[in-house]
Design a protein around this motif. Sequence first.
Motif, mmCIF file in Angstrom:
data_model
loop_
_atom_site.group_PDB
_atom_site.id
_atom_site.type_symbol
_atom_site.label_atom_id
_atom_site.label_comp_id
_atom_site.label_asym_id
_atom_site.label_seq_id
_atom_site.Cartn_x
_atom_site.Cartn_y
_atom_site.Cartn_z
ATOM 1 N N LYS A 396 -2.152 -2.929 -9.934
ATOM 2 C CA LYS A 396 -3.261 -2.377 -9.563
ATOM 3 C C LYS A 396 -4.381 -3.558 -10.302
ATOM 4 O O LYS A 396 -4.253 -3.679 -11.409
ATOM 5 C CB LYS A 396 -3.449 -0.884 -10.289
ATOM 6 N N ALA A 397 -5.266 -3.836 -9.146
ATOM 7 C CA ALA A 397 -6.141 -4.815 -9.983
ATOM 8 C C ALA A 397 -7.178 -4.315 -10.843
ATOM 9 O O ALA A 397 -7.730 -4.975 -11.792
ATOM 10 C CB ALA A 397 -7.136 -5.550 -8.337
ATOM 11 N N ALA A 398 -7.373 -2.964 -10.952
ATOM 12 C CA ALA A 398 -8.506 -2.421 -11.831
ATOM 13 C C ALA A 398 -8.037 -1.785 -12.947
ATOM 14 O O ALA A 398 -8.682 -1.049 -13.709
ATOM 15 C CB ALA A 398 -9.421 -1.388 -10.851
ATOM 16 N N LYS A 401 -8.712 -2.118 -17.108
ATOM 17 C CA LYS A 401 -9.944 -3.086 -17.132
ATOM 18 C C LYS A 401 -10.686 -2.651 -18.619
ATOM 19 O O LYS A 401 -11.409 -3.776 -18.943
ATOM 20 C CB LYS A 401 -10.613 -2.656 -15.910
ATOM 21 N N GLU A 404 -8.448 -5.015 -20.915
ATOM 22 C CA GLU A 404 -8.033 -6.473 -20.487
ATOM 23 C C GLU A 404 -8.896 -7.399 -21.156
ATOM 24 O O GLU A 404 -10.238 -7.345 -21.308
ATOM 25 C CB GLU A 404 -8.170 -6.653 -19.102
ATOM 26 N N LYS A 413 -0.643 -8.883 -13.618
ATOM 27 C CA LYS A 413 -0.857 -7.930 -12.473
ATOM 28 C C LYS A 413 -0.433 -8.719 -11.207
ATOM 29 O O LYS A 413 -0.679 -8.339 -9.962
ATOM 30 C CB LYS A 413 -2.493 -8.053 -12.256
ATOM 31 N N SER A 414 0.641 -9.562 -11.270
ATOM 32 C CA SER A 414 1.490 -10.075 -10.114
ATOM 33 C C SER A 414 2.945 -9.865 -10.534
ATOM 34 O O SER A 414 3.307 -10.006 -11.610
ATOM 35 C CB SER A 414 1.061 -11.653 -9.810
ATOM 36 N N THR A 627 -3.641 -14.531 -19.737
ATOM 37 C CA THR A 627 -4.509 -13.783 -18.855
ATOM 38 C C THR A 627 -5.881 -13.727 -19.227
ATOM 39 O O THR A 627 -6.004 -14.744 -20.454
ATOM 40 C CB THR A 627 -3.927 -12.085 -19.125
ATOM 41 N N LYS A 675 3.093 -12.731 -0.403
ATOM 42 C CA LYS A 675 2.306 -11.357 -0.260
ATOM 43 C C LYS A 675 2.831 -10.637 1.177
ATOM 44 O O LYS A 675 2.238 -10.012 1.663
ATOM 45 C CB LYS A 675 1.063 -11.867 -0.047
#
Length: 747
Positions: A396-398, A401, A404, A413-414, A627, A675
């Motif tokens: 999840k991108a968020a 947060k 981070e 995140k990948s 990161t 992707k």
Amino acid sequence: MIRVTAPWVADPSFAAMASDSGFEVRMVDWLTGHRPDASQLQIGLIAGLAAISVLCGLGYRRMAEKGKKERPGVNGAFDALGEGTAAAVGALGLVVWRFCVGEPMWGEAKTDATFLGPGDSVTRAPMNEDSPTGETFENKDAPRRFRLAALLLLRGRSVGGADLLTRTWHSWPGAVRASVRLSAVAVAVGFWLGPLWTVACFAGIQLIVLVVIVASHRGGRGRKDARRYGPGLWGALIQVLRLSAEDQKRGRNHWMSLSDDLSSDRARVVIRLPLFWLGSEKERAVLAHVVHSRLPGQWVAAYAQRGRDPYVEFTPRPPAPPEPELPTLVEWIRSDDPARVYVGETFQGPRYVDTETETPHWGISGGTGDGKTTVLLLPVVHGRQHGALVDCITMKAAAFKDIEGESGIRVHKSGRQAVAAMAEFYVSMKAAESLQGTPEVERLPGRILVIDEFASFVKSAKIWWRYGLQAKGMPPFEAWFHMILMQGRSANHKIVVGAHTFTRELFGDTETRDLVGTKGIVGPASNPKWGVTYGLDAPRVAYKHEIKGRGVIGVTGSQAIEEIQYAYITPYAREYLRQCAAAPSWHAAGEMAPWITPEALKEAEDELAIADFLPGGAFMRGATLVTKTNTRAVQGPAPRSERVASNGKVADVTGGVTTYHDAYHQQADQSEETKLPVFSLKEACETGILPVRYDAARQRMTRARKAGQDLPEGITVGGATYYTAKELVQWWTLMETLKRPSPAPSM
């Protein structure tokens, strides 16, 4: 004003006699002058004979009821006349008595009113229906209605008061009813003798009613539960205590005592017990059942069977203590023990997760938006406060947060980067484990791998494995995950997992899932979710899942599952982290742990062929563990073993990884993970990739599998298989081709 007088007062001869001194002589003369004539004597004779006949008939019936032997002739007639006269006089006297004391003139009483107190209605039911005595009480609050009616009369509202008094007549105290009856006679006499007497009688009635109202208002508030419920309880106790006829003659008051107000907190029900009553558990249960079925409320028994006068006392059950409530918001508190992570509050107090057990790894389960990621912040902050280095994996991108970029925390995140981070974590564990028993091991920091949305990570990694690398078979990182769960405790490498549910398919097998010791649930939990988390035999715990941050927590294999309000740390997480000591520079630079020696790397490669997945490996060209960072890092070497410093290959390990299959993997995919979207069979039918309904496609795939036909391989995550659109279209086209009949050969 009209004056009414009695006839004999208006007679002149009577007045003359009253004024004469020879009153007695003249009274005889007056009676002689007023003797009845022949017709009056005939009427009187007939009435007398009729009365004698009635009295004789009544006497014969009374004699028959008493079983007396009837004598023949005149003697029998005189016996019957005497018996009838006695009965008539007795009945007349009883009526007069009842009239004077306010009792019902005939029949049984319709209420339990006494001479001075009002009563409630009594319904005479058949025996053994509602109570052993055939009496049931209807609490219609007759005393209050009586007082209300009397007050209405006193205030001049005669119509309403009279109507209400009439309907509650039998509930009045006997003194009031007697006063009304005697007052009615007094009023009649008053009207007969003169108006002055009438006014006096009305005033007397008002005074009597007022006194009775005041008396009943003071004394009528007390309940009469002893008389209301006593007969029913007594009838049942005769059977339960097996009282003999002689015991019953002692009376109800000898064997039992009831408070008048059983609703009071100080009420008591005392029952005397016969000496022969054993008082076994079954007998006590029957006695308690009788009390609870005959009396209102809940009761607690206290037996005293020692001595010569055994008894049992029932007192009202104390009210249950208020149900404890957990706070709806719990602030996180620091734990000074590195092995105990504070996670929230339960009814037993603060709840900690112990990471020094045989299963030190733990996890949290929750749906989207339930607060699963918020709970995962707790081990991150706790670990950093005690010097641990944290790697977080999320798709999840968020996510994360709020932490981070802070020192000592790397967020991946990948899918490919996450696989590289897990590979580095595994090799770090193996290297730290090889240092056990040496002084250097005390200088190594602990490490924590936090995986949020575990199913999403597995799915993304498998997509990269299957479609990015074009590899087949089981991805190796599932084995890494299992090995870390098994061996991480001794090397101080811990895993915390966040998932929607802890299914066996997600973890690969039951053994791997059970290595996650403490499991928590935040938010609601269905029965299947509860079963896969704690086991099918684990008792369910009711908790208020609608409260944000509310859930349960327990340890695998234990029945001690508690409701918990998880601590809320999100607004303060970054502040806490900035108060921690800075992490080593190699961690922020995305390098591998400096204690990873070539020997440890070779051992990991020999076990699980892991070198190609490390940063700089054949599969990770361009991938990095670096990161986002916005804080300082400690410069200089981190804690390491002498073996690492003496072999001169630290740069080789941290900058690039020597692989043992470079030639084989020269054509491997070096780009970031694909992707490429994947679909389950149901999703493919719903989106139109396959031109049939899901049921038809599933049947087609089942028949193809049984026929041994080729099927798309796809990837399996959590028990569901996913395919690319290209795979499904190619397979469907092949199936359609096989369905078409072969063209007939031309002649």
